[in-house]
Design a protein around this motif. Sequence first.
Motif, PDB file in Angstrom:
ATOM      1  N   MET A 128       0.672  -1.174  -0.180  1.00 37.20           N
ATOM      2  CA  MET A 128      -0.068  -0.107   0.129  1.00 37.20           C
ATOM      3  C   MET A 128       0.775   1.354   0.235  1.00 37.20           C
ATOM      4  O   MET A 128       0.499   2.261  -0.798  1.00 37.20           O
ATOM      5  CB  MET A 128      -0.958  -0.122   1.230  1.00 37.20           C
ATOM      6  CG  MET A 128      -2.200  -1.110   0.959  1.00 37.20           C
ATOM      7  SD  MET A 128      -2.732  -1.440   2.526  1.00 37.20           S
ATOM      8  CE  MET A 128      -3.615   0.304   2.967  1.00 37.20           C
ATOM      9  N   PHE A 129       1.774   1.191   0.804  1.00 32.10           N
ATOM     10  CA  PHE A 129       2.921   2.485   0.687  1.00 32.10           C
ATOM     11  C   PHE A 129       3.511   2.622  -0.669  1.00 32.10           C
ATOM     12  O   PHE A 129       3.602   3.673  -1.018  1.00 32.10           O
ATOM     13  CB  PHE A 129       3.960   2.082   1.789  1.00 32.10           C
ATOM     14  CG  PHE A 129       5.166   2.945   1.559  1.00 32.10           C
ATOM     15  CD1 PHE A 129       5.110   4.384   2.070  1.00 32.10           C
ATOM     16  CD2 PHE A 129       6.317   2.584   0.918  1.00 32.10           C
ATOM     17  CE1 PHE A 129       6.400   5.222   1.782  1.00 32.10           C
ATOM     18  CE2 PHE A 129       7.375   3.360   0.701  1.00 32.10           C
ATOM     19  CZ  PHE A 129       7.295   4.652   1.062  1.00 32.10           C
ATOM     20  N   MET A 130       4.011   1.637  -1.290  1.00 37.27           N
ATOM     21  CA  MET A 130       4.556   1.760  -2.637  1.00 37.27           C
ATOM     22  C   MET A 130       3.443   2.303  -3.595  1.00 37.27           C
ATOM     23  O   MET A 130       3.894   3.034  -4.360  1.00 37.27           O
ATOM     24  CB  MET A 130       5.027   0.509  -3.068  1.00 37.27           C
ATOM     25  CG  MET A 130       6.330  -0.035  -2.612  1.00 37.27           C
ATOM     26  SD  MET A 130       7.578   1.537  -2.931  1.00 37.27           S
ATOM     27  CE  MET A 130       7.484   1.777  -4.793  1.00 37.27           C
ATOM     28  N   HIS A 131       2.270   2.043  -3.664  1.00 37.83           N
ATOM     29  CA  HIS A 131       1.279   2.418  -4.498  1.00 37.83           C
ATOM     30  C   HIS A 131       0.947   4.095  -4.228  1.00 37.83           C
ATOM     31  O   HIS A 131       0.859   4.666  -4.975  1.00 37.83           O
ATOM     32  CB  HIS A 131      -0.206   1.625  -4.183  1.00 37.83           C
ATOM     33  CG  HIS A 131      -1.186   2.340  -4.992  1.00 37.83           C
ATOM     34  ND1 HIS A 131      -1.267   2.145  -6.181  1.00 37.83           N
ATOM     35  CD2 HIS A 131      -2.371   3.064  -4.722  1.00 37.83           C
ATOM     36  CE1 HIS A 131      -2.434   2.554  -6.898  1.00 37.83           C
ATOM     37  NE2 HIS A 131      -2.952   3.124  -5.917  1.00 37.83           N
ATOM     38  N   LEU A 132       0.970   4.641  -2.908  1.00 36.80           N
ATOM     39  CA  LEU A 132       1.037   5.775  -2.549  1.00 36.80           C
ATOM     40  C   LEU A 132       2.427   6.619  -2.898  1.00 36.80           C
ATOM     41  O   LEU A 132       1.934   7.677  -3.395  1.00 36.80           O
ATOM     42  CB  LEU A 132       0.933   6.101  -0.983  1.00 36.80           C
ATOM     43  CG  LEU A 132      -0.465   5.587  -0.435  1.00 36.80           C
ATOM     44  CD1 LEU A 132      -0.369   5.636   1.065  1.00 36.80           C
ATOM     45  CD2 LEU A 132      -1.563   6.412  -1.011  1.00 36.80           C
ATOM     46  N   ALA A 133       3.362   5.758  -2.932  1.00 33.28           N
ATOM     47  CA  ALA A 133       4.627   6.662  -3.209  1.00 33.28           C
ATOM     48  C   ALA A 133       4.729   6.590  -4.932  1.00 33.28           C
ATOM     49  O   ALA A 133       5.211   7.542  -5.387  1.00 33.28           O
ATOM     50  CB  ALA A 133       6.019   6.050  -2.836  1.00 33.28           C
ATOM     51  N   ASP A 134       4.171   5.493  -5.434  1.00 33.29           N
ATOM     52  CA  ASP A 134       4.461   5.604  -6.973  1.00 33.29           C
ATOM     53  C   ASP A 134       3.138   4.753  -7.632  1.00 33.29           C
ATOM     54  O   ASP A 134       2.672   3.545  -7.619  1.00 33.29           O
ATOM     55  CB  ASP A 134       5.406   4.414  -7.224  1.00 33.29           C
ATOM     56  CG  ASP A 134       5.540   4.241  -8.804  1.00 33.29           C
ATOM     57  OD1 ASP A 134       4.705   4.985  -9.755  1.00 33.29           O
ATOM     58  OD2 ASP A 134       6.574   3.653  -9.386  1.00 33.29           O
ATOM     59  N   PRO A 135       2.044   5.607  -8.047  1.00 31.74           N
ATOM     60  CA  PRO A 135       0.555   5.094  -8.521  1.00 31.74           C
ATOM     61  C   PRO A 135       0.652   3.972  -9.456  1.00 31.74           C
ATOM     62  O   PRO A 135      -0.219   3.268  -9.766  1.00 31.74           O
ATOM     63  CB  PRO A 135      -0.070   6.460  -9.203  1.00 31.74           C
ATOM     64  CG  PRO A 135       0.848   7.511  -8.657  1.00 31.74           C
ATOM     65  CD  PRO A 135       2.132   7.059  -7.986  1.00 31.74           C
ATOM     66  N   ASP A 136       1.745   3.654 -10.347  1.00 32.45           N
ATOM     67  CA  ASP A 136       2.017   2.788 -11.025  1.00 32.45           C
ATOM     68  C   ASP A 136       2.128   1.256 -10.253  1.00 32.45           C
ATOM     69  O   ASP A 136       1.810   0.322 -11.196  1.00 32.45           O
ATOM     70  CB  ASP A 136       3.196   2.859 -11.991  1.00 32.45           C
ATOM     71  CG  ASP A 136       2.981   4.169 -12.849  1.00 32.45           C
ATOM     72  OD1 ASP A 136       2.054   4.388 -13.313  1.00 32.45           O
ATOM     73  OD2 ASP A 136       4.096   4.681 -13.286  1.00 32.45           O
ATOM     74  N   PHE A 137       2.424   1.416  -9.107  1.00 35.24           N
ATOM     75  CA  PHE A 137       2.604   0.148  -8.279  1.00 35.24           C
ATOM     76  C   PHE A 137       1.263  -0.318  -7.964  1.00 35.24           C
ATOM     77  O   PHE A 137       0.220   0.515  -7.697  1.00 35.24           O
ATOM     78  CB  PHE A 137       3.121   0.437  -7.111  1.00 35.24           C
ATOM     79  CG  PHE A 137       4.096  -0.840  -6.612  1.00 35.24           C
ATOM     80  CD1 PHE A 137       5.091  -1.435  -6.890  1.00 35.24           C
ATOM     81  CD2 PHE A 137       3.521  -1.659  -5.748  1.00 35.24           C
ATOM     82  CE1 PHE A 137       5.829  -2.211  -6.386  1.00 35.24           C
ATOM     83  CE2 PHE A 137       4.013  -2.646  -4.920  1.00 35.24           C
ATOM     84  CZ  PHE A 137       5.205  -3.167  -5.570  1.00 35.24           C
TER      85      PHE A 137
END
Length: 857
Positions: free
Chosen positions: A688-697
């Motif tokens: 979830m953190f990675m999606h917030l940091a990078d929407p492509d995740f």
Amino acid sequence: MDSDHKEGGRDNEAALGNQRKERRGLKTELPVDSVLPELKSVLAQNRPAILIAQPGAGKTTRVPPGLLNEPWLKGLKILMLEPRRLAAVSAADYMAESFGEKAGGTVGYRIALDSKSGPDTRIEVVTEGILTRMLQSDPSLEEVGLVIFDEFHERNLQADLGLALALQSRAVLREDLRILIMSATIDPHPISQVLGGAEVIRSEGRVYPVETVHLGGSRELPLERRTAQGVRQAWDDTEGGILVFLPGVREIARTREELMRSGGLPGAEILPLHGGLSREEQRRAVRASIDGKRKIVLSTTLAESSITVEGVTAVVDSGLIRTQIFSPRTGMSRLVTLTESLESADQRRGRAGRTAPGICYRLWSKEEEAGMPAARVPEMLQSDLAPLALELAAWGIRHPAELEWIDAPPEAGYAEAQELLRRLHAIDDKGVVTSEGRAMSALGVHPRLARMIRRALDLGLGAEACDLAALLQEQASSPVPAGGVVTDAVSLLPRLQALSAVSTAAGSALRTPNERAAERAARLRRIAGVPAGSSGDIRRAGLLLAYAFPDRVGRRRESGRFLLSGGRGAYLPERELLSREPYVVAADIDDQGTEGRIWLAAPLELEDLERFAVEEGTEEVRVVWDKEREAVSAQRVRRIGAVVLQAVQASSPDEDAVAAALLEGIRESGGRLLPWSREARDLQNRMMFMHLADPDFPASDDEALLEELDNWLRPYVAGIRSAAQLRKLNLVQLLEQRLTWEQRKTLDTEAPTRLSVPSGSRIAVDYSDPQRPFVAVKLQEMFGQTETPRIGRGRVPVTVQLLSPARRPVQITSDLANFWKETYFEVKKDLKGRYPKHYWPDDPNEAQATRHVRPRN
């Protein structure tokens, strides 16, 4: 009917005949005569026409004879449509007298249950449904030269349909077919547009002045009392007959009782007038009183137009009408009482000025009148459209837009009608009429009743089906026990029993609903081809009704409440015997609230229920998630719509259906059923953190995971049917499978599970708040770390929770440089006093980090 009045009517038949002859001999000029030349000119040019002629102008009885010898007719018929049977017969009789004949010669009529037409008939007066039947059997109307739609302002469903079909017939098959619309009160412009720019011709009526009196009065008084007060005032103020408009038969009976109370009105003949009476009783109501009595006629809308009640000089108007309104939401119609329109009020008012100056007493105030609707709502917009949809399908129309309408059928109501026709096997999935549908259409009754009769013929129950259909059309009365609480008033079985004892001998005067129903049943038997003398078992009525009302098969739940196969709830009062039956079929039910009140029904025997279920029911394996057991349930279910007849455990359900039910159970639980571990939650939070940091995740919050269950979990649940079995899954591995190899690598580097600090320790990163990951580390281990550590492709600073030597939080910061510069020395003072043995350097940026009390060299 009082016997002396009845006998008086028969004894004076000769006198009436003499009056008719005298009337026939008069050549009285009527207002419509002056516009006949203009009307002839328009029709001679083969242009549609609209004749607006006020009451008393003579349009109904003078126009057809006036056009009969026009060259363009060439011996063809004039067909005139009337909205009511009494109006059709009265108009035909009157015109026939003008020719010195009786109906059946030059002038004839055709209505339900009766017809007087012959080979020499040139003017035929019919009720509106008859035109549809004629068009279906002969779309070109080869023998007809002119179709007249009389009293078109009433905007009946059959009139609108008849006009639409006639217009297409004229456009495609019969360019020479003339069309004439006649009305007293109607806006001609919408009709003119549909007719392609019809000529509008106006004629003033021979109407005497009518005074209008608004009585107002308290609405708290019962209608019959307010009406009786108005009648008594009219009785005192006037000398002629009084015509009273009431919404229905029940109000007519109550008002008559109220007028008869306390001796009634001396010298008054109080007569009802409504569609449920025999023709002789209707004629008696509209004729002038022969014995010199003043007449009070209590009428429904039947006397509003087309019919002249002779001798009337006063009208008492209740201001109410009763009509059927169809609900597409429930598929049911309900009978409602509404405020009449101003258009209808003016029609009623005009009845007082047909033969002399009159008075109209309105049971409402002028202030209330301002809020009344201007015009009546066309039946097209509020009626059951199933008959219309079947007629259009039989005509070859798949969508109403293929025809010209004044008001097009509402889409929702029409879609509901088509769905019913599919269920009745009248049309196919494409809306094309089936052979069964064509046969149903030919019977001339509602599609529900037509389907019932058609199916009954195969079962040898045609006679019973025709009787049932007739009862439902006539709403004939049933015997009700005189005393006691328990009744069988809503059951159709006693009504069928009573109908079987009714004589339909030729020449019998049909006066009761049961007698009319018997005549209608006999006619239906002839049309349907039921063998003479057929009889059967009235206990099969429930089965027959099920074919007509497959959406109203009801299974008892408790206390007289039923679940209908259409999904609706319904109830019967517990005093009704039918409320105890396990299964019933509701033939009449209202649309009130969440559960409708059943007014007519029949019990459905279990043997007949099984038979019907084989033909019209469905059987399926129902695989669902059982919340209580937290497991997939697979049952083989036999049902009729929403009514479940049987449910047994299915041995080998489809695996895809099992998986779908399992995933649905997980969704319903909000993901609670998934085997979450601490490690799995940690992994989810990092993703979830990675999606917030990078929407492509890929998104990995609970909502996203539940939406994508079919993609990431479905391949791994084969053979799993319960929450207990789900717990054996390794959710960490399954979540990792959502990521590509590159995404896993990125996750390890950009959302690490641990961070190295200057002391050499590897501190766990807490992602429980994906928007603000943090580490909890002793302050001494961070000496020499001048910048805040960053993750998520360097976009997100890690929040640092600095701990005391006792591992208690002393400061939280996302800016280490500022902490060392501004805050460290204040913290140092406090901690050094409490932990004097520990290392507290003056320059934390240059100091050596340590996990111990002091650095070790």
